[in-house]
Design a protein around this motif. Structure first.
Motif, PDB file in Angstrom:
ATOM      1  N   THR A  30     -25.900  -4.585  13.473  1.00 18.24           N
ATOM      2  CA  THR A  30     -26.828  -5.654  13.114  1.00 18.24           C
ATOM      3  C   THR A  30     -27.117  -5.646  11.620  1.00 18.24           C
ATOM      4  OG1 THR A  30     -27.842  -5.490  15.306  1.00 18.24           O
ATOM      5  CG2 THR A  30     -29.084  -6.655  13.618  1.00 18.24           C
ATOM      6  N   GLU A  31     -27.275  -4.456  11.040  1.00 17.25           N
ATOM      7  CA  GLU A  31     -27.512  -4.363   9.599  1.00 17.25           C
ATOM      8  C   GLU A  31     -26.328  -4.927   8.814  1.00 17.25           C
ATOM      9  OE1 GLU A  31     -30.121  -3.554   7.789  1.00 17.25           O
ATOM     10  OE2 GLU A  31     -31.295  -3.343   9.620  1.00 17.25           O
ATOM     11  N   ASP A  32     -25.112  -4.640   9.274  1.00 19.08           N
ATOM     12  CA  ASP A  32     -23.929  -5.174   8.601  1.00 19.08           C
ATOM     13  C   ASP A  32     -23.916  -6.701   8.642  1.00 19.08           C
ATOM     14  OD1 ASP A  32     -23.054  -2.616   8.049  1.00 19.08           O
ATOM     15  OD2 ASP A  32     -21.654  -2.529   9.742  1.00 19.08           O
ATOM     16  N   VAL A  33     -24.237  -7.259   9.811  1.00 18.05           N
ATOM     17  CA  VAL A  33     -24.260  -8.719   9.940  1.00 18.05           C
ATOM     18  C   VAL A  33     -25.363  -9.311   9.069  1.00 18.05           C
ATOM     19  CG1 VAL A  33     -24.604 -10.644  11.538  1.00 18.05           C
ATOM     20  CG2 VAL A  33     -23.260  -8.654  12.249  1.00 18.05           C
ATOM     21  N   ARG A  34     -26.508  -8.635   9.001  1.00 18.17           N
ATOM     22  CA  ARG A  34     -27.610  -9.110   8.155  1.00 18.17           C
ATOM     23  C   ARG A  34     -27.165  -9.188   6.693  1.00 18.17           C
ATOM     24  NH1 ARG A  34     -31.346  -5.793   9.873  1.00 18.17           N
ATOM     25  NH2 ARG A  34     -32.261  -7.300  11.324  1.00 18.17           N
ATOM     26  N   GLU A  35     -26.446  -8.184   6.247  1.00 15.36           N
ATOM     27  CA  GLU A  35     -25.946  -8.200   4.870  1.00 15.36           C
ATOM     28  C   GLU A  35     -24.936  -9.323   4.665  1.00 15.36           C
ATOM     29  OE1 GLU A  35     -24.468  -4.381   3.796  1.00 15.36           O
ATOM     30  OE2 GLU A  35     -26.352  -3.343   4.225  1.00 15.36           O
ATOM     31  N   LEU A  36     -24.118  -9.589   5.680  1.00 22.90           N
ATOM     32  CA  LEU A  36     -23.138 -10.672   5.577  1.00 22.90           C
ATOM     33  C   LEU A  36     -23.817 -12.036   5.478  1.00 22.90           C
ATOM     34  CD1 LEU A  36     -20.337  -9.603   8.085  1.00 22.90           C
ATOM     35  CD2 LEU A  36     -20.070  -9.991   5.628  1.00 22.90           C
ATOM     36  N   ILE A  37     -24.916 -12.211   6.211  1.00 22.47           N
ATOM     37  CA  ILE A  37     -25.632 -13.487   6.154  1.00 22.47           C
ATOM     38  C   ILE A  37     -26.088 -13.764   4.725  1.00 22.47           C
ATOM     39  CG2 ILE A  37     -27.734 -14.683   6.879  1.00 22.47           C
ATOM     40  CD1 ILE A  37     -27.456 -13.254   9.583  1.00 22.47           C
ATOM     41  N   GLN A  38     -26.665 -12.757   4.085  1.00 24.97           N
ATOM     42  CA  GLN A  38     -27.111 -12.955   2.707  1.00 24.97           C
ATOM     43  C   GLN A  38     -25.925 -13.113   1.764  1.00 24.97           C
ATOM     44  OE1 GLN A  38     -30.584 -10.875   1.356  1.00 24.97           O
ATOM     45  NE2 GLN A  38     -29.684 -10.442  -0.642  1.00 24.97           N
ATOM     46  N   LEU A  39     -24.868 -12.362   2.013  1.00 27.18           N
ATOM     47  CA  LEU A  39     -23.693 -12.442   1.151  1.00 27.18           C
ATOM     48  C   LEU A  39     -23.036 -13.815   1.233  1.00 27.18           C
ATOM     49  CD1 LEU A  39     -22.041 -10.784  -0.820  1.00 27.18           C
ATOM     50  CD2 LEU A  39     -20.682  -9.936   1.104  1.00 27.18           C
ATOM     51  N   ALA A  40     -23.052 -14.423   2.429  1.00 29.02           N
ATOM     52  CA  ALA A  40     -22.488 -15.766   2.577  1.00 29.02           C
ATOM     53  C   ALA A  40     -23.224 -16.770   1.693  1.00 29.02           C
ATOM     54  CB  ALA A  40     -22.553 -16.204   4.039  1.00 29.02           C
ATOM     55  N   LEU A  41     -24.514 -16.518   1.468  1.00 32.92           N
ATOM     56  CA  LEU A  41     -25.309 -17.385   0.608  1.00 32.92           C
ATOM     57  C   LEU A  41     -25.046 -17.114  -0.869  1.00 32.92           C
ATOM     58  CD1 LEU A  41     -27.689 -19.383   0.132  1.00 32.92           C
ATOM     59  CD2 LEU A  41     -29.223 -17.412   0.350  1.00 32.92           C
ATOM     60  N   GLN A  42     -24.811 -15.855  -1.217  1.00 27.43           N
ATOM     61  CA  GLN A  42     -24.796 -15.469  -2.624  1.00 27.43           C
ATOM     62  C   GLN A  42     -23.402 -15.292  -3.230  1.00 27.43           C
ATOM     63  OE1 GLN A  42     -27.324 -11.941  -2.270  1.00 27.43           O
ATOM     64  NE2 GLN A  42     -29.008 -13.081  -3.208  1.00 27.43           N
ATOM     65  N   THR A  43     -22.363 -15.202  -2.405  1.00 28.95           N
ATOM     66  CA  THR A  43     -21.038 -14.936  -2.960  1.00 28.95           C
ATOM     67  C   THR A  43     -20.557 -16.075  -3.862  1.00 28.95           C
ATOM     68  OG1 THR A  43     -18.768 -14.301  -2.436  1.00 28.95           O
ATOM     69  CG2 THR A  43     -19.801 -15.951  -1.009  1.00 28.95           C
ATOM     70  N   ARG A  44     -19.751 -15.695  -4.850  1.00 28.65           N
ATOM     71  CA  ARG A  44     -19.167 -16.681  -5.771  1.00 28.65           C
ATOM     72  C   ARG A  44     -17.651 -16.531  -5.847  1.00 28.65           C
ATOM     73  NH1 ARG A  44     -22.436 -16.444 -11.325  1.00 28.65           N
ATOM     74  NH2 ARG A  44     -20.999 -18.173 -11.716  1.00 28.65           N
ATOM     75  N   VAL A  45     -17.055 -15.866  -4.865  1.00 26.99           N
ATOM     76  CA  VAL A  45     -15.606 -15.676  -4.893  1.00 26.99           C
ATOM     77  C   VAL A  45     -14.900 -17.012  -4.692  1.00 26.99           C
ATOM     78  CG1 VAL A  45     -15.800 -13.307  -4.075  1.00 26.99           C
ATOM     79  CG2 VAL A  45     -15.484 -15.165  -2.418  1.00 26.99           C
ATOM     80  N   ASP A  46     -13.605 -17.048  -5.044  1.00 27.00           N
ATOM     81  CA  ASP A  46     -12.870 -18.310  -4.962  1.00 27.00           C
ATOM     82  C   ASP A  46     -12.428 -18.600  -3.529  1.00 27.00           C
ATOM     83  OD1 ASP A  46     -10.557 -16.797  -4.432  1.00 27.00           O
ATOM     84  OD2 ASP A  46      -9.926 -16.805  -6.538  1.00 27.00           O
ATOM     85  N   ALA A  47     -11.814 -19.764  -3.344  1.00 23.31           N
ATOM     86  CA  ALA A  47     -11.450 -20.235  -2.006  1.00 23.31           C
ATOM     87  C   ALA A  47     -10.465 -19.300  -1.316  1.00 23.31           C
ATOM     88  CB  ALA A  47     -10.867 -21.644  -2.092  1.00 23.31           C
ATOM     89  N   ASP A  48      -9.543 -18.701  -2.076  1.00 21.47           N
ATOM     90  CA  ASP A  48      -8.574 -17.790  -1.467  1.00 21.47           C
ATOM     91  C   ASP A  48      -9.274 -16.555  -0.900  1.00 21.47           C
ATOM     92  OD1 ASP A  48      -6.480 -19.460  -2.042  1.00 21.47           O
ATOM     93  OD2 ASP A  48      -5.929 -18.431  -3.910  1.00 21.47           O
ATOM     94  N   ASP A  49     -10.230 -16.007  -1.656  1.00 21.57           N
ATOM     95  CA  ASP A  49     -10.965 -14.842  -1.166  1.00 21.57           C
ATOM     96  C   ASP A  49     -11.840 -15.202   0.035  1.00 21.57           C
ATOM     97  OD1 ASP A  49      -9.902 -13.014  -2.918  1.00 21.57           O
ATOM     98  OD2 ASP A  49     -11.493 -13.237  -4.414  1.00 21.57           O
ATOM     99  N   VAL A  50     -12.415 -16.387   0.014  1.00 21.44           N
ATOM    100  CA  VAL A  50     -13.196 -16.834   1.170  1.00 21.44           C
ATOM    101  C   VAL A  50     -12.304 -16.905   2.406  1.00 21.44           C
ATOM    102  CG1 VAL A  50     -14.444 -18.775   2.187  1.00 21.44           C
ATOM    103  CG2 VAL A  50     -14.943 -18.070  -0.157  1.00 21.44           C
ATOM    104  N   ALA A  51     -11.103 -17.442   2.242  1.00 20.81           N
ATOM    105  CA  ALA A  51     -10.175 -17.549   3.371  1.00 20.81           C
ATOM    106  C   ALA A  51      -9.806 -16.170   3.910  1.00 20.81           C
ATOM    107  CB  ALA A  51      -8.923 -18.310   2.941  1.00 20.81           C
ATOM    108  N   ARG A  52      -9.564 -15.216   3.006  1.00 23.01           N
ATOM    109  CA  ARG A  52      -9.226 -13.859   3.450  1.00 23.01           C
ATOM    110  C   ARG A  52     -10.407 -13.214   4.174  1.00 23.01           C
ATOM    111  NH1 ARG A  52      -6.031 -13.863  -1.296  1.00 23.01           N
ATOM    112  NH2 ARG A  52      -7.774 -13.212  -2.607  1.00 23.01           N
ATOM    113  N   ALA A  53     -11.605 -13.419   3.640  1.00 22.51           N
ATOM    114  CA  ALA A  53     -12.793 -12.863   4.291  1.00 22.51           C
ATOM    115  C   ALA A  53     -12.956 -13.440   5.693  1.00 22.51           C
ATOM    116  CB  ALA A  53     -14.031 -13.142   3.446  1.00 22.51           C
TER     117      ALA A  53
END
Length: 224
Positions: A30-53
């Motif tokens: 749950t803690e990992d997912v919580r961090e991912l929720i915030q990271l989805a809001l704050q990330t600035r990686v490009d479209a290719d990195d988003v696709a890989r994620a």
């Protein structure tokens, strides 16, 4: 209606050891997912990195969906009286949006929790959404009623927003004011380091089925 509610209060027969194993496994997830929720809001990686994620996330979903339940988590307990409402939107151990962790109580009946609300709880720019404040107060006032020995369902919740509540470190706090029959009257607030931001008064009413359940325990159950 009563029967449908009671169906979600389940003795699942788990031993204390099995519950501890689940906490040790699902809590960090749950803690990992919580961090991912915030990271989805704050990330600035490009479209290719988003696709890989997203490929990695799809792989994780495939693993987790191999054995899953449908419907709400409800409230579960075992023979030793350990209650778990791990799906709760405010305090659930397995709910990644639940902002409240440990709840504490003082000898004078005061119930409180120190929390940190990040940007995913934003309403007005840089500040907590008013609905999130209501969620927090509904929970902590209800916990104060329950811990005092007078659990109930929310009847009314009156909220006064005294000033904007900033994101960051906050304390939510509540205390039982009085009891009239099956009604518990509770007061509480949310405070930042500068003082109280939001105040609340709540009435929590114990329906007949809850009174019967409560009277069957020698002490007030404490959800984990």
């Amino acid at each position: 209606m009563t029967d449908s509610i009671l169906e979600l209060y389940v003795n699942d027969g788990l031993s204390d050891e099995e519950i501890d194993q689940q906490r040790a496994s699902y809590g960090p997830l749950t803690e990992d997912v919580r961090e991912l929720i915030q990271l989805a809001l704050q990330t600035r990686v490009d479209a290719d990195d988003v696709a890989r994620a997203r490929e990695h996330l799809a792989a994780a979903r495939e693993i987790l969906e191999r054995d899953r339940e449908d419907g709400p988590y409800g409230t579960r307990f075992n023979d030793s009286g350990r209650f778990r409402n791990w799906g709760n939107a405010a305090i659930g151990l397995r709910n990644a949006i639940a902002p409240i962790g440990d709840i504490h109580e003082d000898d004078d009946g005061r119930v409180w929790a120190d929390i940190h609300l990040g940007p995913v709880y934003e309403g007005p720019a840089g500040h907590v959404h008013g609905g999130v404040s209501a969620l927090l107060l509904d929970q902590i006032l209800g916990d104060a009623a329950r811990i005092s020995g007078h659990p109930g369902m929310t009847g009314t919740l009156t909220i006064r927003y005294r000033k904007r509540t900033p994101l960051g470190a906050l304390r939510v706090e509540a205390k039982l004011d009085r009891v009239e029959g099956r009604k518990a009257f509770v007061v509480g607030h949310i405070a930042d380091p500068e003082g109280i931001c939001v105040k609340a008064e709540g009435i929590f009413i114990a329906p007949a089925w809850m009174v019967q359940q409560r009277d069957s325990f020698t002490e007030t159950p404490r959800p984990e």
